[in-house]
Design a protein around this motif. Sequence first.
Motif, PDB file in Angstrom:
ATOM      1  N   SER A 230      28.419  23.918  55.694  1.00  0.00           N
ATOM      2  CA  SER A 230      27.732  22.579  55.969  1.00  0.00           C
ATOM      3  C   SER A 230      27.073  22.675  57.347  1.00  0.00           C
ATOM      4  O   SER A 230      25.876  22.336  57.617  1.00  0.00           O
ATOM      5  CB  SER A 230      28.331  21.469  55.552  1.00  0.00           C
ATOM      6  OG  SER A 230      29.368  21.053  56.547  1.00  0.00           O
ATOM      7  N   GLY A 231      27.800  23.343  58.389  1.00  0.00           N
ATOM      8  CA  GLY A 231      27.390  23.252  59.701  1.00  0.00           C
ATOM      9  C   GLY A 231      27.842  22.282  60.366  1.00  0.00           C
ATOM     10  O   GLY A 231      27.344  21.820  61.708  1.00  0.00           O
ATOM     11  N   PHE A 232      28.623  21.360  59.936  1.00  0.00           N
ATOM     12  CA  PHE A 232      29.058  20.058  60.373  1.00  0.00           C
ATOM     13  C   PHE A 232      30.517  20.145  60.574  1.00  0.00           C
ATOM     14  O   PHE A 232      31.333  20.473  59.550  1.00  0.00           O
ATOM     15  CB  PHE A 232      28.501  19.014  59.642  1.00  0.00           C
ATOM     16  CG  PHE A 232      27.087  18.803  59.991  1.00  0.00           C
ATOM     17  CD1 PHE A 232      26.561  17.927  60.920  1.00  0.00           C
ATOM     18  CD2 PHE A 232      26.125  19.204  58.943  1.00  0.00           C
ATOM     19  CE1 PHE A 232      25.049  17.953  61.073  1.00  0.00           C
ATOM     20  CE2 PHE A 232      24.788  19.110  59.024  1.00  0.00           C
ATOM     21  CZ  PHE A 232      24.171  18.409  60.185  1.00  0.00           C
ATOM     22  N   LEU A 233      31.069  19.351  61.465  1.00  0.00           N
ATOM     23  CA  LEU A 233      32.706  18.967  61.687  1.00  0.00           C
ATOM     24  C   LEU A 233      32.514  17.373  61.385  1.00  0.00           C
ATOM     25  O   LEU A 233      31.955  16.893  62.203  1.00  0.00           O
ATOM     26  CB  LEU A 233      33.321  19.283  62.952  1.00  0.00           C
ATOM     27  CG  LEU A 233      34.521  19.121  63.124  1.00  0.00           C
ATOM     28  CD1 LEU A 233      35.566  19.719  61.828  1.00  0.00           C
ATOM     29  CD2 LEU A 233      35.083  19.342  64.410  1.00  0.00           C
ATOM     30  N   SER A 234      33.251  17.073  60.241  1.00  0.00           N
ATOM     31  CA  SER A 234      33.121  15.698  60.030  1.00  0.00           C
ATOM     32  C   SER A 234      34.496  14.931  60.044  1.00  0.00           C
ATOM     33  O   SER A 234      35.510  15.284  59.517  1.00  0.00           O
ATOM     34  CB  SER A 234      32.380  15.556  58.684  1.00  0.00           C
ATOM     35  OG  SER A 234      30.973  16.021  58.792  1.00  0.00           O
ATOM     36  N   HIS A 235      34.428  13.422  60.122  1.00  0.00           N
ATOM     37  CA  HIS A 235      35.538  12.701  59.890  1.00  0.00           C
ATOM     38  C   HIS A 235      35.252  11.410  59.474  1.00  0.00           C
ATOM     39  O   HIS A 235      34.035  11.009  60.036  1.00  0.00           O
ATOM     40  CB  HIS A 235      36.525  12.729  60.928  1.00  0.00           C
ATOM     41  CG  HIS A 235      37.674  11.704  60.961  1.00  0.00           C
ATOM     42  ND1 HIS A 235      38.746  11.955  60.290  1.00  0.00           N
ATOM     43  CD2 HIS A 235      37.936  10.581  61.771  1.00  0.00           C
ATOM     44  CE1 HIS A 235      39.709  11.074  60.509  1.00  0.00           C
ATOM     45  NE2 HIS A 235      38.938  10.139  60.954  1.00  0.00           N
ATOM     46  N   THR A 236      35.823  10.662  58.609  1.00  0.00           N
ATOM     47  CA  THR A 236      35.489   9.190  58.485  1.00  0.00           C
ATOM     48  C   THR A 236      36.535   8.292  58.547  1.00  0.00           C
ATOM     49  O   THR A 236      37.831   8.610  58.495  1.00  0.00           O
ATOM     50  CB  THR A 236      35.396   9.270  56.685  1.00  0.00           C
ATOM     51  OG1 THR A 236      34.286  10.325  56.089  1.00  0.00           O
ATOM     52  CG2 THR A 236      34.845   8.107  56.218  1.00  0.00           C
ATOM     53  N   MET A 237      35.867   7.389  59.229  1.00  0.00           N
ATOM     54  CA  MET A 237      36.615   6.224  59.628  1.00  0.00           C
ATOM     55  C   MET A 237      36.463   5.031  59.003  1.00  0.00           C
ATOM     56  O   MET A 237      35.133   4.435  59.222  1.00  0.00           O
ATOM     57  CB  MET A 237      36.548   5.895  61.201  1.00  0.00           C
ATOM     58  CG  MET A 237      36.893   7.101  62.140  1.00  0.00           C
ATOM     59  SD  MET A 237      36.826   6.749  63.983  1.00  0.00           S
ATOM     60  CE  MET A 237      37.418   5.105  64.197  1.00  0.00           C
ATOM     61  N   GLY A 238      36.892   4.473  58.100  1.00  0.00           N
ATOM     62  CA  GLY A 238      36.531   3.525  57.214  1.00  0.00           C
ATOM     63  C   GLY A 238      35.371   3.708  56.447  1.00  0.00           C
ATOM     64  O   GLY A 238      35.443   4.776  55.635  1.00  0.00           O
TER      65      GLY A 238
ATOM     66  N   PRO B 246      18.513  13.656  52.017  1.00  0.00           N
ATOM     67  CA  PRO B 246      17.175  14.085  52.299  1.00  0.00           C
ATOM     68  C   PRO B 246      16.950  14.058  53.841  1.00  0.00           C
ATOM     69  O   PRO B 246      16.111  14.787  54.370  1.00  0.00           O
ATOM     70  CB  PRO B 246      16.294  13.232  51.648  1.00  0.00           C
ATOM     71  CG  PRO B 246      17.144  12.775  50.398  1.00  0.00           C
ATOM     72  CD  PRO B 246      18.625  12.702  51.004  1.00  0.00           C
ATOM     73  N   LEU B 247      17.254  12.844  54.525  1.00  0.00           N
ATOM     74  CA  LEU B 247      16.844  12.666  56.043  1.00  0.00           C
ATOM     75  C   LEU B 247      17.863  13.753  57.038  1.00  0.00           C
ATOM     76  O   LEU B 247      16.862  14.506  57.811  1.00  0.00           O
ATOM     77  CB  LEU B 247      17.166  11.326  56.418  1.00  0.00           C
ATOM     78  CG  LEU B 247      16.089  10.514  55.828  1.00  0.00           C
ATOM     79  CD1 LEU B 247      16.459   8.902  56.355  1.00  0.00           C
ATOM     80  CD2 LEU B 247      14.775  10.682  56.968  1.00  0.00           C
ATOM     81  N   LEU B 248      19.026  14.106  56.451  1.00  0.00           N
ATOM     82  CA  LEU B 248      19.743  15.019  57.282  1.00  0.00           C
ATOM     83  C   LEU B 248      19.066  16.337  57.092  1.00  0.00           C
ATOM     84  O   LEU B 248      19.016  17.195  57.803  1.00  0.00           O
ATOM     85  CB  LEU B 248      21.061  15.061  56.897  1.00  0.00           C
ATOM     86  CG  LEU B 248      22.096  15.895  57.413  1.00  0.00           C
ATOM     87  CD1 LEU B 248      22.526  15.641  58.785  1.00  0.00           C
ATOM     88  CD2 LEU B 248      23.421  16.110  56.492  1.00  0.00           C
ATOM     89  N   THR B 249      18.698  16.852  55.823  1.00  0.00           N
ATOM     90  CA  THR B 249      18.061  17.867  55.547  1.00  0.00           C
ATOM     91  C   THR B 249      16.769  18.054  56.203  1.00  0.00           C
ATOM     92  O   THR B 249      16.537  19.219  56.930  1.00  0.00           O
ATOM     93  CB  THR B 249      17.662  18.030  53.957  1.00  0.00           C
ATOM     94  OG1 THR B 249      19.090  18.081  53.280  1.00  0.00           O
ATOM     95  CG2 THR B 249      17.069  19.501  53.834  1.00  0.00           C
TER      96      THR B 249
ATOM     97  N   LEU C 289      27.416  21.699  64.527  1.00  0.00           N
ATOM     98  CA  LEU C 289      28.084  23.109  64.934  1.00  0.00           C
ATOM     99  C   LEU C 289      26.944  24.073  65.464  1.00  0.00           C
ATOM    100  O   LEU C 289      27.045  24.911  65.859  1.00  0.00           O
ATOM    101  CB  LEU C 289      28.971  23.679  63.994  1.00  0.00           C
ATOM    102  CG  LEU C 289      30.166  22.686  63.480  1.00  0.00           C
ATOM    103  CD1 LEU C 289      31.118  23.766  62.424  1.00  0.00           C
ATOM    104  CD2 LEU C 289      30.823  22.366  64.814  1.00  0.00           C
ATOM    105  N   GLY C 290      25.700  23.823  64.958  1.00  0.00           N
ATOM    106  CA  GLY C 290      24.506  24.670  65.230  1.00  0.00           C
ATOM    107  C   GLY C 290      24.446  25.775  64.467  1.00  0.00           C
ATOM    108  O   GLY C 290      25.425  26.004  63.362  1.00  0.00           O
ATOM    109  N   GLY C 291      23.501  26.698  64.523  1.00  0.00           N
ATOM    110  CA  GLY C 291      23.394  28.023  63.760  1.00  0.00           C
ATOM    111  C   GLY C 291      22.937  27.551  62.233  1.00  0.00           C
ATOM    112  O   GLY C 291      22.457  26.519  62.075  1.00  0.00           O
TER     113      GLY C 291
END
Length: 213
Positions: free
Chosen positions: A195-203, A158-161, A211-213
Amino acid sequence: MNTLENPQVAAVLQRLHAEAARDSGRWAQRRADQTAGRLPSEEGLVRMGELYLAVSPAEGRLLYLLARAARARRMVEFGASYGVSTLYLAAAAQDNGGELITTEAHPDKCVALRVNLADAGLGQHVKLLQGDALKTLADLSEPIDLLLLDGWKSLYLPLLTLLKPRLAEGALVLADNVDHEAAQDYVAHLQAPGSGFLSHTMGDLAISVCLGG
């Protein structure tokens, strides 16, 4: 400049990390009290004031490094607690010539956080918003360069939105403890096409770039 090397800041962080290290004992006591019926079994937000729920020194330094590398000037934090992660980001805000807006729902933690920021000499770089973050962050208007989600996991999505329209292109979004069941809708959203995001999880830390748009 590296404000983390300032003895005043380092001393407060050392004290807070030492206090946070006692959380395992606090959790054990909480579970015992719940089993014995001395506390409700449901973990209410404002009933967790004794817990620091803090990032480790290594995680804190990573937050500082990422904020510095991104040259983030406008930062937002969800879930300050006693201010461990807040201090790392505040140090980056000072070194980047920027500001950190942080949020915390627990009144007692807000009182302690203001003291900790003052003791570290970083209060002038931080604006604390007390209360429900979905309400206190609703009126932000300026672009956000870095967003840290480290509070109630069910509020991550919800906060990201809410804040996505305010994220600058290339903004970093950092979400801690994404291995928690309540954060799985957030993880799924980031991984979804478009989604508009490039993501990677560490732990258990999800690092995303807007990415904008």
